[in-house]
Each structure stands twice: as structure tokens, then as C-alpha cells.
Design a protein around this motif. Structure first.
Motif, PDB file in Angstrom:
ATOM      1  N   ASP A 103     -43.863  40.182  39.504  1.00  0.00           N
ATOM      2  CA  ASP A 103     -43.797  39.459  40.769  1.00  0.00           C
ATOM      3  C   ASP A 103     -45.090  38.685  40.998  1.00  0.00           C
ATOM      4  OD1 ASP A 103     -42.488  38.648  43.054  1.00  0.00           O
ATOM      5  OD2 ASP A 103     -43.214  40.334  44.244  1.00  0.00           O
ATOM      6  N   GLY A 104     -46.219  39.314  40.701  1.00  0.00           N
ATOM      7  CA  GLY A 104     -47.506  38.635  40.848  1.00  0.00           C
ATOM      8  C   GLY A 104     -47.643  37.445  39.917  1.00  0.00           C
ATOM      9  N   LEU A 105     -47.218  37.611  38.666  1.00  0.00           N
ATOM     10  CA  LEU A 105     -47.276  36.488  37.727  1.00  0.00           C
ATOM     11  C   LEU A 105     -46.352  35.357  38.152  1.00  0.00           C
ATOM     12  CD1 LEU A 105     -47.372  38.182  34.208  1.00  0.00           C
ATOM     13  CD2 LEU A 105     -49.212  36.976  35.372  1.00  0.00           C
ATOM     14  N   GLY A 106     -45.172  35.720  38.617  1.00  0.00           N
ATOM     15  CA  GLY A 106     -44.237  34.689  39.062  1.00  0.00           C
ATOM     16  C   GLY A 106     -44.762  33.916  40.252  1.00  0.00           C
ATOM     17  N   LEU A 107     -45.363  34.626  41.192  1.00  0.00           N
ATOM     18  CA  LEU A 107     -45.929  33.936  42.355  1.00  0.00           C
ATOM     19  C   LEU A 107     -47.136  33.093  41.970  1.00  0.00           C
ATOM     20  CD1 LEU A 107     -45.606  36.724  45.044  1.00  0.00           C
ATOM     21  CD2 LEU A 107     -44.250  34.640  44.825  1.00  0.00           C
ATOM     22  N   ALA A 108     -47.920  33.553  40.995  1.00  0.00           N
ATOM     23  CA  ALA A 108     -49.075  32.767  40.547  1.00  0.00           C
ATOM     24  C   ALA A 108     -48.634  31.492  39.834  1.00  0.00           C
ATOM     25  CB  ALA A 108     -49.956  33.603  39.629  1.00  0.00           C
ATOM     26  N   MET A 109     -47.456  31.506  39.235  1.00  0.00           N
ATOM     27  CA  MET A 109     -46.982  30.315  38.531  1.00  0.00           C
ATOM     28  C   MET A 109     -46.426  29.257  39.476  1.00  0.00           C
ATOM     29  SD  MET A 109     -47.735  30.446  35.443  1.00  0.00           S
ATOM     30  CE  MET A 109     -46.831  29.042  34.874  1.00  0.00           C
ATOM     31  N   PHE A 110     -46.279  29.580  40.756  1.00  0.00           N
ATOM     32  CA  PHE A 110     -45.837  28.564  41.703  1.00  0.00           C
ATOM     33  C   PHE A 110     -46.898  27.482  41.909  1.00  0.00           C
ATOM     34  CE2 PHE A 110     -42.469  31.411  43.391  1.00  0.00           C
ATOM     35  CZ  PHE A 110     -41.437  30.501  43.286  1.00  0.00           C
ATOM     36  N   PHE A 141     -39.178  26.954  33.543  1.00  0.00           N
ATOM     37  CA  PHE A 141     -38.553  27.903  32.629  1.00  0.00           C
ATOM     38  C   PHE A 141     -39.325  29.226  32.606  1.00  0.00           C
ATOM     39  CE2 PHE A 141     -38.081  29.741  28.372  1.00  0.00           C
ATOM     40  CZ  PHE A 141     -36.708  29.950  28.376  1.00  0.00           C
ATOM     41  N   LEU A 142     -40.643  29.145  32.622  1.00  0.00           N
ATOM     42  CA  LEU A 142     -41.462  30.359  32.639  1.00  0.00           C
ATOM     43  C   LEU A 142     -41.248  31.143  33.933  1.00  0.00           C
ATOM     44  CD1 LEU A 142     -43.600  32.006  31.131  1.00  0.00           C
ATOM     45  CD2 LEU A 142     -45.326  30.642  32.270  1.00  0.00           C
ATOM     46  N   LEU A 143     -41.153  30.439  35.044  1.00  0.00           N
ATOM     47  CA  LEU A 143     -40.880  31.098  36.324  1.00  0.00           C
ATOM     48  C   LEU A 143     -39.526  31.805  36.311  1.00  0.00           C
ATOM     49  CD1 LEU A 143     -42.076  28.705  39.133  1.00  0.00           C
ATOM     50  CD2 LEU A 143     -42.492  31.121  38.982  1.00  0.00           C
ATOM     51  N   ILE A 144     -38.523  31.124  35.813  1.00  0.00           N
ATOM     52  CA  ILE A 144     -37.186  31.723  35.754  1.00  0.00           C
ATOM     53  C   ILE A 144     -37.191  32.938  34.848  1.00  0.00           C
ATOM     54  CG2 ILE A 144     -34.826  31.334  34.934  1.00  0.00           C
ATOM     55  CD1 ILE A 144     -35.139  28.437  35.931  1.00  0.00           C
TER      56      ILE A 144
END
Length: 105
Positions: free
Chosen positions: A38-45, A88-91
């Protein structure tokens, strides 16, 4: 029915370990993995929003701070940081997070 456990964190853990068994450790590990994803996904925003606003994803090092290793890792794999790659990385990150959450129950 009286439960025999100490009123501290180790006592509570021992009680739940006696009830649930080894699965409590698996649940804890999966919860940590879900939080990490979740942290990585939010950082990729941040790179995603920068690429949409001004088209320059490579300016993400300043805005990500100490988390710029994420974008550096993607570029070291040989991918350019384009809108498609970041999306794609976020998904992918959120799919793995959902998979870990489903496994945790």
C-alpha cells in the motif's frame, strides 16, 4: 470460563497463538506485506501525477525524497518512466496488495 493470560502484549500474543495457532504469524506477515504494498502504491502516485501534469516523470527524485529508490529501481530494470509504465506498476502493486489481503482472510 476463566482465561489464563497475562495482561501485557506477550500474554495476549500467547493467548491468541493458543487459539489460532501458527496462522497468527502468517496473518501478521501478510498484514505487513499489505501495508508495504500500500505504501509503495501510494508513493507511485507522485510520478504518475507529475507525468500527467507536466509530462516529466524523471523529476520525481525531488518530490519523492527518500523514496526515489522506487523510480530508480524501475529505470535500472530498463524501463523508461512513462505514463504507461508507472500506471502498469501501480496496477501491479495494488493487485499484489489485494492478493495478499485475500490470503490474509
Amino acid at each position: 470460563m476463566k482465561f489464563n493470560f497475562q495482561k501485557n502484549i506477550l500474554g495476549y500474543f500467547q493467548f491468541y497463538y493458543s487459539v489460532v495457532g501458527y496462522r497468527i504469524i502468517l496473518y501478521m506477515i501478510l498484514s505487513v506485506l499489505v501495508s508495504f504494498m500500500d505504501g509503495l502504491g501510494l508513493a507511485m502516485f507522485m510520478p504518475l501525477l507529475q507525468s500527467v501534469s507536466d509530462g516529466d516523470v524523471n523529476a520525481g527524485k525531488e518530490s519523492l525524497g527518500y523514496l526515489h529508490f522506487i523510480t530508480s529501481f524501475v529505470t535500472n530494470l530498463g524501463f523508461d518512466l512513462s505514463l504507461t509504465v508507472v500506471l502498469f506498476l501501480l496496477i501491479t502493486l495494488f493487485l499484489f496488495k489485494g492478493l495478499f489481503k485475500i490470503c490474509a482472510g
